[in-house]
Enzyme design. Structure first.
Site, mmCIF file in Angstrom:
data_model
loop_
_atom_site.group_PDB
_atom_site.id
_atom_site.type_symbol
_atom_site.label_atom_id
_atom_site.label_comp_id
_atom_site.label_asym_id
_atom_site.label_seq_id
_atom_site.Cartn_x
_atom_site.Cartn_y
_atom_site.Cartn_z
ATOM 1 N N HIS A 107 -48.698 11.813 -80.823
ATOM 2 C CA HIS A 107 -49.248 12.321 -79.565
ATOM 3 C C HIS A 107 -48.332 13.305 -78.843
ATOM 4 O O HIS A 107 -48.215 13.290 -77.622
ATOM 5 C CB HIS A 107 -49.599 11.158 -78.643
ATOM 6 C CG HIS A 107 -50.787 10.364 -79.092
ATOM 7 N ND1 HIS A 107 -51.857 10.939 -79.740
ATOM 8 C CD2 HIS A 107 -51.063 9.030 -78.989
ATOM 9 C CE1 HIS A 107 -52.751 9.986 -80.010
ATOM 10 N NE2 HIS A 107 -52.302 8.844 -79.585
ATOM 11 N N HIS A 178 -57.623 10.448 -74.264
ATOM 12 C CA HIS A 178 -57.243 9.121 -74.753
ATOM 13 C C HIS A 178 -57.638 7.991 -73.796
ATOM 14 O O HIS A 178 -56.879 7.055 -73.591
ATOM 15 C CB HIS A 178 -55.732 9.075 -75.013
ATOM 16 C CG HIS A 178 -55.308 8.085 -76.053
ATOM 17 N ND1 HIS A 178 -55.297 6.728 -75.830
ATOM 18 C CD2 HIS A 178 -54.893 8.257 -77.326
ATOM 19 C CE1 HIS A 178 -54.858 6.110 -76.907
ATOM 20 N NE2 HIS A 178 -54.610 7.013 -77.843
ATOM 21 N N GLU A 304 -61.447 9.365 -79.754
ATOM 22 C CA GLU A 304 -60.595 10.525 -79.514
ATOM 23 C C GLU A 304 -61.083 11.711 -80.338
ATOM 24 O O GLU A 304 -60.829 11.790 -81.541
ATOM 25 C CB GLU A 304 -59.148 10.198 -79.873
ATOM 26 C CG GLU A 304 -58.578 8.989 -79.151
ATOM 27 C CD GLU A 304 -57.353 8.432 -79.860
ATOM 28 O OE1 GLU A 304 -56.410 9.215 -80.109
ATOM 29 O OE2 GLU A 304 -57.345 7.222 -80.181
#
Length: 348
Positions: A107, A178, A304
């Site tokens: 991420h 997210h 996502e």
């Protein structure tokens, strides 16, 4: 009604972390933080007049500074995982760090976009646009990236998210929202019935890194082409789906989650090539969730929208590379419905 903007915390750099409250035309309500361009709260109107919270969040705004589970955050520069925390571009190898178990880049790194303060460029009653400039070299990535993320509430009970980026040098980009969605407060998302519009998925190794294959879901525990409860096959989920349909046009149907308990459903529409299904099995217990709720494993479900994980190493995947003069863009909608949701004016 104008947007309400308040300072709710202070960043490690001493900047004001601001929160915007949005009101949709049908009574849907959202709160968005400048820190991480984060959706802190989302409530949809029920038929009995109450609002139902449909995302996980922290009661204390300062908890978002750490936010290890990325609750509601905008993840990047490259969301999801990069094997070994490095990649090669035009003959140069870039080390972007290994912030997951010392092996994997996750991420965007130790301080990706989810852990930086964005600037509120525009805020109206039902929409907010946040912007940020990511400098060359941030978290090891090449090129200066200019980012824009817009949250908009639409009727009926829809959260629309648009993200764009431009660069002054070639760089990989993969942005992902997210949020952890919950249709049953204090319930387990494993009880939800899920459908995903994908005939294929990307199998992974023990570190959850794609092997490079794009495999059929048929005959595997990852087949949600027809609705199935998440707990039907005894498998936990943190996996990317290669969505059916062309990318680059209007957002097409990607996924649906339905609660038999509450009667609510969530539908996802996106123009992205991939969708990560994560059932929150790694969520750590917390006592300071929104509304006093305690979070724990399987308290929320992530859908996502994204480019495929580790695409920097897989030429057979949709390209993650952005060049000067190009614009990265993603449009995703989270639409709520069901028998207990209050109908909008057009549905009555």
């Amino acid at each position: 009604m104008n947007a309400s903007i308040t300072q709710v915390a202070t960043s490690p750099e001493g900047e004001a972390i601001e929160e915007v409250t949005l009101h949709g035309p049908d009574g849907t309500r959202a709160r968005v933080l400048s820190w991480g361009a984060t959706l802190r709260d989302l409530e949809v109107p029920l038929i009995d007049g109450r609002l139902r919270r449909v995302v996980l969040g922290f009661e204390d705004a300062a908890s978002y500074i750490a936010n290890p589970p990325y609750l509601g955050a905008t993840c990047g520069r490259v969301a999801n995982r990069i094997r070994d925390g490095r990649f090669t571009l035009d003959g140069t190898t870039y080390d972007v760090g290994r912030n997951e178990a010392g092996r994997t880049h996750l991420h965007g790194g130790a301080r990706g976009f989810s852990h930086r303060n964005w600037r509120i460029e525009m805020a109206s009653a039902d929409a907010v646009t946040l912007v940020r400039r990511s400098p060359d070299g941030e978290e090891g990535y090449p090129g200066t990236l200019d980012l824009r993320c817009t949250y908009r509430l639409e009727a009926p009970a829809t959260l629309a998210i648009t993200m764009t980026a431009t660069t002054d040098a070639p760089t990989p980009v993969n942005l992902a929202h997210h949020s952890y969605f919950t249709l049953d407060p204090a319930g387990s998302v494993r009880e939800l019935e899920v459908e995903i519009a994908a005939q294929h998925y990307t199998p992974v190794d023990a570190d959850l890194i794609p092997t490079g294959d794009i495999a059929p879901v048929a005959g595997t525990p990852f087949d949600f082409t027809t609705p199935q409860r998440l707990d039907a096959r005894g498998t936990f989920y943190d996996i990317n789906y290669a969505l059916d349909g062309a990318t680059g046009g209007a957002p097409r149907f990607a996924a649906r989650a339905v609660s038999a308990r509450s009667g609510l459903q969530l539908e996802v529409f996106t123009d992205a090539p991939g969708l990560q299904l994560y059932d929150g099995f790694h969520l750590k217990p917390t006592r300071h969730g929104l509304g006093g709720h305690r979070h724990g494993p399987h308290a929320g479900l992530c859908f996502e929208a994204q480019t495929f994980p580790d695409a920097v190493h897989q030429p057979g995947f949709p390209s993650p590379w952005l060049k000067p003069g190009e614009t990265y863009s993603q449009a995703t909608q989270y639409r709520f419905g069901g028998r207990n949701l209050r109908p909008s004016d057009g549905e009555r």
